[in-house]
Design an enzyme around this catalytic site. Structure first.
Site, short mmCIF file in Angstrom:
data_model
loop_
_atom_site.label_atom_id
_atom_site.label_comp_id
_atom_site.label_asym_id
_atom_site.label_seq_id
_atom_site.Cartn_x
_atom_site.Cartn_y
_atom_site.Cartn_z
N SER A 99 0.85 -1.20 0.00
CA SER A 99 0.00 0.00 0.00
C SER A 99 0.89 1.24 0.00
O SER A 99 0.44 2.33 0.30
CB SER A 99 -0.92 0.00 1.22
OG SER A 99 -0.15 0.14 2.39
N THR B 230 12.47 -4.79 7.16
CA THR B 230 13.69 -3.99 6.98
C THR B 230 13.46 -2.61 7.59
O THR B 230 12.55 -1.90 7.15
CB THR B 230 13.97 -3.81 5.46
OG1 THR B 230 13.89 -5.09 4.84
CG2 THR B 230 15.31 -3.18 5.20
N ASP C 34 -17.48 29.29 25.40
CA ASP C 34 -17.55 29.13 23.94
C ASP C 34 -18.39 30.26 23.34
O ASP C 34 -19.50 30.04 22.87
CB ASP C 34 -18.17 27.74 23.67
CG ASP C 34 -18.28 27.41 22.20
OD1 ASP C 34 -17.58 28.05 21.39
OD2 ASP C 34 -19.08 26.51 21.84
N TYR D 14 -6.83 1.58 6.52
CA TYR D 14 -5.80 0.61 6.87
C TYR D 14 -4.49 1.30 7.21
O TYR D 14 -3.82 0.99 8.17
CB TYR D 14 -5.60 -0.33 5.67
CG TYR D 14 -4.39 -1.22 5.76
CD1 TYR D 14 -4.39 -2.31 6.63
CD2 TYR D 14 -3.25 -0.99 4.99
CE1 TYR D 14 -3.28 -3.12 6.73
CE2 TYR D 14 -2.14 -1.80 5.08
CZ TYR D 14 -2.16 -2.87 5.95
OH TYR D 14 -1.07 -3.68 6.05
N GLY E 272 6.38 -8.61 5.53
CA GLY E 272 7.33 -8.27 6.59
C GLY E 272 6.76 -8.71 7.93
O GLY E 272 5.54 -8.67 8.13
N ASP E 273 7.63 -9.12 8.86
CA ASP E 273 7.11 -9.68 10.12
C ASP E 273 6.54 -8.61 11.07
O ASP E 273 6.08 -8.93 12.16
CB ASP E 273 8.18 -10.53 10.83
CG ASP E 273 9.42 -9.72 11.19
OD1 ASP E 273 9.40 -8.49 10.99
OD2 ASP E 273 10.39 -10.32 11.66
C1 SPV Z 1 -18.31 22.72 18.75
O1 SPV Z 1 -17.80 21.58 18.89
O2 SPV Z 1 -17.78 23.74 19.17
C2 SPV Z 1 -19.56 22.87 18.02
C3 SPV Z 1 -20.53 21.77 18.00
O3 SPV Z 1 -19.79 23.92 17.48
S1 SPV Z 1 -21.64 22.08 19.27
O4 SPV Z 1 -20.91 22.17 20.52
O5 SPV Z 1 -22.58 20.96 19.31
O6 SPV Z 1 -22.33 23.33 18.98
MG MG Z 2 -18.54 25.49 18.08
#
Ligand code: SPV
Ligand code: MG
Length: 432
Positions: free
Chosen positions: A9, A122, A205, A43, A90-91
């Protein structure tokens, strides 16, 4: 004359492969399998040379009698069609996740008297260097950026896991398991979540962690990984700012940005209507998407429009109307979000959207509706599934419990059996 089979691969032929061919020649006619692109992605590393070129590369090796395409990481079809007397490898496949494939091959061969030949792998300086060069190539922006589009066309569902640091990036990069039927499985991509990037910094956030800091997180991750990145761009900010974000993300090798159709103070979607959140008009958001698409310089990068209608209880009709408008403005994909435990509304959206648009990729984040499987989502037309916060949510309680127990027992002995051994943590990160 006996038939000897080996499967490659690799994108580059090195001493190790030549050694396998030379050993195989001593036993009979040499047939080399080329693991297809589709099979390679779960894989091994993602191929940087497409399978038709790899087929020609393997054909050109001295001593190779013929080359076939192996379409699955398990050898069943190839063994059935060419019935080799020997499979040589290869092993290194005797240990780790690949050993499941070896034992599957062994059972198949033994059913008719065939045999596995394991030869010493190798691992000299030249092989190590080629290996490092391959990783380096995959991590380069021009290779990494286009990989999400490639994956969407190669696999029924692209699986992304949250990363917010070099270490979590390494977990997404390197975690491989032996899944069903002995097949290996791994994640395809990383999601740089605004929630987890902010949480790791002890911040809410709410787009408080600025783009410069978010870009630094991307760089921490790109330095140690090769998998493609989907970046959580929150609202994208003002269109005038978003165009700069697009250019920077492209330059950093990010594959996609997902922006959500909210304005004002953004709160995490999973709060839903418990907090004040304002969806912008479809027109406002279309203008931002169009500005981003105009700024974009590569064909690889994707701007994915995230629809918050279900989060804000505006209904499926509103979500569908917005999806149509966003795609018409140039969005390369749609993310539909929900905070319901039951996936019904997400599935209804996907079914209805797919009945009118077969191609535009659909992304979902099953944090609340976590009982649904990847296969079911794919059946409803979902192309990308994002596990958006599970690494952070598993690490945090583990750390909190350790802190509490050290306080409780006035020593660390009681927590030791759930810790990674010192020897493992100090060798966790490979040195160059
Ligand atoms: C994040 O991961 O910050 C997202 C997804 O925006 S959620 O928290 O579900 O809004
Ligand atoms: Mg987000």
């Amino acid at each position: 004359m006996k038939t000897v089979y080996t499967c490659f691969s690799t994108d580059v032929i090195h001493d190790g492969h030549i050694n396998i061919i030379n050993e195989a020649r001593k036993l009979g006619r040499v047939v080399v399998g080329c693991l297809s692109d589709k099979a390679s992605i779960r894989y091994n590393r993602f191929p940087t040379v497409p399978e038709n070129e790899r087929l020609n590369l393997y054909k050109s090796i001295e001593g190779v009698d013929s080359v076939v395409l192996q379409n699955d990481m398990l050898y069943d079809d190839v063994i059935e069609s060419i019935h080799p007397d020997y499979v040589i490898h290869g092993d290194n496949w005797m240990t780790g996740a690949e050993s499941a494939i070896r034992s599957h091959v062994k059972t198949l061969l033994e059913s008719y008297g065939g045999k596995i030949i394991d030869i010493p792998y190798t691992y000299n300086e030249n092989v190590k260097k080629i290996d490092r060069q391959l990783i380096e190539k995959l991590s380069m922006p021009e290779y990494r950026r286009k990989r999400l589009r490639q994956l969407i066309s190669l696999t029924p569902i692209v699986k992304a896991l949250e990363a917010h640091s070099g270490l979590t990036g390494l977990i997404v990069e390197k975690t491989v398991i032996e899944g069903e039927g002995g097949k290996l499985d791994q994640f395809d991509a990383m999601w740089i979540s605004s929630l987890c990037d902010s949480t790791a910094k002890g911040k809410p956030d709410i787009e408080l962690v600025d783009m410069t800091s978010r870009f630094r997180t991307i760089e921490d991750i790109t330095e140690v990984t090769t998998k493609p990145i989907i970046f959580d761009g929150d609202t994208g900010g003002l269109s005038e700012h978003f165009v700069y974000t697009v250019r920077t993300l492209e330059r950093l090798g990010v594959s996609a940005v997902i922006i959500e159709d909210k304005k004002g103070l953004k709160k995490n979607s999973l709060f839903g209507t418990e907090v004040e959140q304002t969806q912008c008009t479809a027109e406002e958001f279309c203008e931002k998407i169009a500005a981003g698409k105009k700024a974009q310089l590569t064909d690889d990068f994707m701007i994915i429009a995230r629809i918050e209608s279900l989060i804000l209880d505006k209904g499926i009709e509103d979500a569908l109307a917005r999806a149509r408008a966003y795609v018409a403005s140039g969005a390369d994909g749609i993310m539909i979000h929900s905070r319901k435990k039951d996936p019904a509304e997400i599935l209804e959206f996907c079914d209805r959207y797919r009945s009118e648009d077969k191609d535009t990729p659909i992304v979902v984040v099953p944090t609340s509706f976590d009982s649904i499987t990847e296969e079911e989502l794919a059946r409803h037309g979902v192309n990308v599934v994002i596990y958006a916060n599970q690494l952070t949510r598993s690490a945090f309680p583990a750390m909190q419990k350790t802190a509490e127990d050290i306080l409780r027992y006035h020593r660390a002995k009681e927590v030791d059996d759930r810790l990674m051994p010192i020897k493992e943590i100090i060798t966790l990160i490979d040195e160059i």
